[in-house]
Scaffold this motif. Structure first.
Motif, PDB file in Angstrom:
ATOM      1  N   ILE A  10       0.842  -1.200   0.000  1.00  0.00           N
ATOM      2  CA  ILE A  10       0.000   0.000   0.000  1.00  0.00           C
ATOM      3  C   ILE A  10       0.879   1.254   0.000  1.00  0.00           C
ATOM      4  CG2 ILE A  10      -1.620   1.362   1.391  1.00  0.00           C
ATOM      5  CD1 ILE A  10      -2.854  -1.350   2.290  1.00  0.00           C
ATOM      6  N   PHE A  11       1.908   1.260   0.864  1.00  0.00           N
ATOM      7  CA  PHE A  11       2.781   2.433   0.950  1.00  0.00           C
ATOM      8  C   PHE A  11       3.646   2.592  -0.293  1.00  0.00           C
ATOM      9  CE2 PHE A  11       1.651   2.382   5.429  1.00  0.00           C
ATOM     10  CZ  PHE A  11       1.453   3.736   5.646  1.00  0.00           C
ATOM     11  N   LEU A  12       4.098   1.475  -0.850  1.00  0.00           N
ATOM     12  CA  LEU A  12       4.898   1.538  -2.077  1.00  0.00           C
ATOM     13  C   LEU A  12       4.065   2.124  -3.218  1.00  0.00           C
ATOM     14  CD1 LEU A  12       7.691   0.034  -1.595  1.00  0.00           C
ATOM     15  CD2 LEU A  12       7.080  -1.195  -3.668  1.00  0.00           C
ATOM     16  N   THR A  13       2.842   1.647  -3.346  1.00  0.00           N
ATOM     17  CA  THR A  13       1.941   2.155  -4.383  1.00  0.00           C
ATOM     18  C   THR A  13       1.668   3.638  -4.175  1.00  0.00           C
ATOM     19  OG1 THR A  13       0.888  -0.012  -4.513  1.00  0.00           O
ATOM     20  CG2 THR A  13      -0.321   1.823  -5.467  1.00  0.00           C
ATOM     21  N   LEU A  14       1.425   4.038  -2.926  1.00  0.00           N
ATOM     22  CA  LEU A  14       1.176   5.447  -2.620  1.00  0.00           C
ATOM     23  C   LEU A  14       2.381   6.305  -3.002  1.00  0.00           C
ATOM     24  CD1 LEU A  14      -0.539   7.703  -1.292  1.00  0.00           C
ATOM     25  CD2 LEU A  14       0.589   7.117   0.865  1.00  0.00           C
ATOM     26  N   GLU A  15       3.571   5.883  -2.597  1.00  0.00           N
ATOM     27  CA  GLU A  15       4.779   6.656  -2.904  1.00  0.00           C
ATOM     28  C   GLU A  15       5.001   6.770  -4.411  1.00  0.00           C
ATOM     29  OE1 GLU A  15       6.570   8.499  -0.850  1.00  0.00           O
ATOM     30  OE2 GLU A  15       5.305   7.860   0.808  1.00  0.00           O
ATOM     31  N   GLU A  16       4.771   5.669  -5.142  1.00  0.00           N
ATOM     32  CA  GLU A  16       4.928   5.700  -6.600  1.00  0.00           C
ATOM     33  C   GLU A  16       3.962   6.696  -7.228  1.00  0.00           C
ATOM     34  OE1 GLU A  16       4.422   1.731  -8.119  1.00  0.00           O
ATOM     35  OE2 GLU A  16       6.287   1.032  -7.198  1.00  0.00           O
ATOM     36  N   LYS A  17       2.713   6.663  -6.772  1.00  0.00           N
ATOM     37  CA  LYS A  17       1.699   7.563  -7.331  1.00  0.00           C
ATOM     38  C   LYS A  17       2.017   9.021  -7.006  1.00  0.00           C
ATOM     39  CE  LYS A  17      -2.245   4.404  -7.490  1.00  0.00           C
ATOM     40  NZ  LYS A  17      -3.580   4.112  -6.941  1.00  0.00           N
ATOM     41  N   LEU A  18       2.478   9.280  -5.792  1.00  0.00           N
ATOM     42  CA  LEU A  18       2.814  10.650  -5.404  1.00  0.00           C
ATOM     43  C   LEU A  18       3.993  11.156  -6.227  1.00  0.00           C
ATOM     44  CD1 LEU A  18       2.461  10.465  -1.497  1.00  0.00           C
ATOM     45  CD2 LEU A  18       0.812  11.369  -3.150  1.00  0.00           C
ATOM     46  N   GLU A  19       4.996  10.307  -6.411  1.00  0.00           N
ATOM     47  CA  GLU A  19       6.170  10.680  -7.206  1.00  0.00           C
ATOM     48  C   GLU A  19       5.760  10.953  -8.655  1.00  0.00           C
ATOM     49  OE1 GLU A  19       9.974  11.806  -7.664  1.00  0.00           O
ATOM     50  OE2 GLU A  19       9.174  11.076  -5.772  1.00  0.00           O
ATOM     51  N   LYS A  20       4.888  10.118  -9.179  1.00  0.00           N
ATOM     52  CA  LYS A  20       4.429  10.283 -10.560  1.00  0.00           C
ATOM     53  C   LYS A  20       3.669  11.606 -10.719  1.00  0.00           C
ATOM     54  CE  LYS A  20       2.251   7.516 -14.161  1.00  0.00           C
ATOM     55  NZ  LYS A  20       1.557   6.277 -14.477  1.00  0.00           N
ATOM     56  N   THR A  21       2.842  11.935  -9.740  1.00  0.00           N
ATOM     57  CA  THR A  21       2.091  13.189  -9.771  1.00  0.00           C
ATOM     58  C   THR A  21       3.045  14.387  -9.819  1.00  0.00           C
ATOM     59  OG1 THR A  21       0.267  12.187  -8.528  1.00  0.00           O
ATOM     60  CG2 THR A  21       0.380  14.584  -8.542  1.00  0.00           C
ATOM     61  N   LEU A  22       4.092  14.359  -8.998  1.00  0.00           N
ATOM     62  CA  LEU A  22       5.066  15.450  -8.992  1.00  0.00           C
ATOM     63  C   LEU A  22       5.819  15.523 -10.324  1.00  0.00           C
ATOM     64  CD1 LEU A  22       6.506  15.116  -5.374  1.00  0.00           C
ATOM     65  CD2 LEU A  22       4.991  16.899  -6.238  1.00  0.00           C
ATOM     66  N   ASN A  23       6.160  14.378 -10.885  1.00  0.00           N
ATOM     67  CA  ASN A  23       6.875  14.368 -12.169  1.00  0.00           C
ATOM     68  C   ASN A  23       6.006  14.915 -13.296  1.00  0.00           C
ATOM     69  OD1 ASN A  23       9.234  13.360 -11.070  1.00  0.00           O
ATOM     70  ND2 ASN A  23       8.691  11.237 -11.469  1.00  0.00           N
ATOM     71  N   VAL A  24       4.724  14.570 -13.279  1.00  0.00           N
ATOM     72  CA  VAL A  24       3.803  15.093 -14.299  1.00  0.00           C
ATOM     73  C   VAL A  24       3.715  16.611 -14.178  1.00  0.00           C
ATOM     74  CG1 VAL A  24       1.358  15.189 -14.978  1.00  0.00           C
ATOM     75  CG2 VAL A  24       2.459  12.976 -14.589  1.00  0.00           C
ATOM     76  N   LEU A  25       3.622  17.114 -12.966  1.00  0.00           N
ATOM     77  CA  LEU A  25       3.556  18.567 -12.749  1.00  0.00           C
ATOM     78  C   LEU A  25       4.823  19.243 -13.274  1.00  0.00           C
ATOM     79  CD1 LEU A  25       2.018  20.987 -11.519  1.00  0.00           C
ATOM     80  CD2 LEU A  25       3.254  20.543  -9.390  1.00  0.00           C
ATOM     81  N   LYS A  26       5.981  18.670 -12.969  1.00  0.00           N
ATOM     82  CA  LYS A  26       7.245  19.252 -13.446  1.00  0.00           C
ATOM     83  C   LYS A  26       7.307  19.245 -14.971  1.00  0.00           C
ATOM     84  CE  LYS A  26       9.861  17.939  -9.344  1.00  0.00           C
ATOM     85  NZ  LYS A  26      10.809  16.959  -8.779  1.00  0.00           N
ATOM     86  N   ASP A  27       6.832  18.149 -15.588  1.00  0.00           N
ATOM     87  CA  ASP A  27       6.824  18.075 -17.056  1.00  0.00           C
ATOM     88  C   ASP A  27       5.899  19.134 -17.648  1.00  0.00           C
ATOM     89  OD1 ASP A  27       8.587  15.967 -16.987  1.00  0.00           O
ATOM     90  OD2 ASP A  27       7.063  14.420 -17.353  1.00  0.00           O
ATOM     91  N   GLU A  28       4.728  19.316 -17.030  1.00  0.00           N
ATOM     92  CA  GLU A  28       3.796  20.333 -17.518  1.00  0.00           C
ATOM     93  C   GLU A  28       4.417  21.727 -17.397  1.00  0.00           C
ATOM     94  OE1 GLU A  28       0.210  19.754 -15.248  1.00  0.00           O
ATOM     95  OE2 GLU A  28      -0.577  18.310 -16.694  1.00  0.00           O
TER      96      GLU A  28
END
Length: 190
Positions: A10-28
């Motif tokens: 659960i925590f691994l999935t959460l961390e991956e999703k949070l990291e992905k969200t930040l990366n998408v924001l940086k790309d935008e």
């Protein structure tokens, strides 16, 4: 009683999703032009080539000639018109100059009004990222609640895990705020 593997997942999935969200924001944010010629604003540009749509960066080199000019050098000169057409249709607000060999994009200085529009756009993207982070929190909390209901977690263990989720989410939201503030500063001080 506690199923450590499930909790870790659960925590691994959460961390991956949070990291992905930040990366998408940086790309935008990389695609928002801030007065300087940044080749990344063309990253999402699709060009009709060879019977399909292709990303511009797969059709040629994009480089900065100076602080306000990008040069696009296609590997196949027959694609110049298609690239020019894609740039005009892309809503970048820049008119390409085609000299038969390369395409030049000269970025005008940003007006105060345009800067404010871009800041609003940046803030909206930041809010969208925060919503995504909160949705990730909800998913993790629901998974923990299911484990608690199934008696795979005790009351205390569940509370501790929920606090850890809240801590991760708070850190991510703080990072989003930091990224948004940096981009706003960049837009307003150029």
């Amino acid at each position: 009683m506690i199923d450590n593997e499930k909790v870790e997942e659960i925590f691994l999935t959460l961390e991956e999703k949070l990291e992905k969200t930040l990366n998408v924001l940086k790309d935008e944010f990389a695609s928002i032009r801030a007065g300087r010629a940044n080749p990344h604003i063309l990253d999402k540009l699709q060009v009709e080539a060879y019977g399909g749509m292709s990303p511009l960066n797969q059709l040629g080199n994009v480089s900065s000639a100076d602080a306000r000019c990008l040069v696009i050098s296609p590997w196949d000169k027959s694609l110049l018109k298609a690239i020019e057409k894609a740039i005009l249709a892309s809503n970048l607000g820049i008119n390409p100059t085609n000299d038969g060999n390369v395409i030049r994009l000269v970025f005008p200085d940003l007006t105060e009004e345009r800067r404010k529009e871009l800041v609003k756009q940046v803030r909206k993207m930041g809010e969208d990222s925060k919503v995504a982070v909160r949705n990730n929190r909800r998913d993790a909390m629901e998974a923990l609640k299911k484990m608690k209901t199934a008696k795979e977690l005790s009351e205390d263990e569940s509370k501790n895990c929920e606090q850890d989720v809240e801590k991760s989410v708070a850190e991510s939201i703080a990072q989003v705020d930091k990224i948004v503030a940096a981009k706003e500063k960049e837009l307003l001080t150029i």
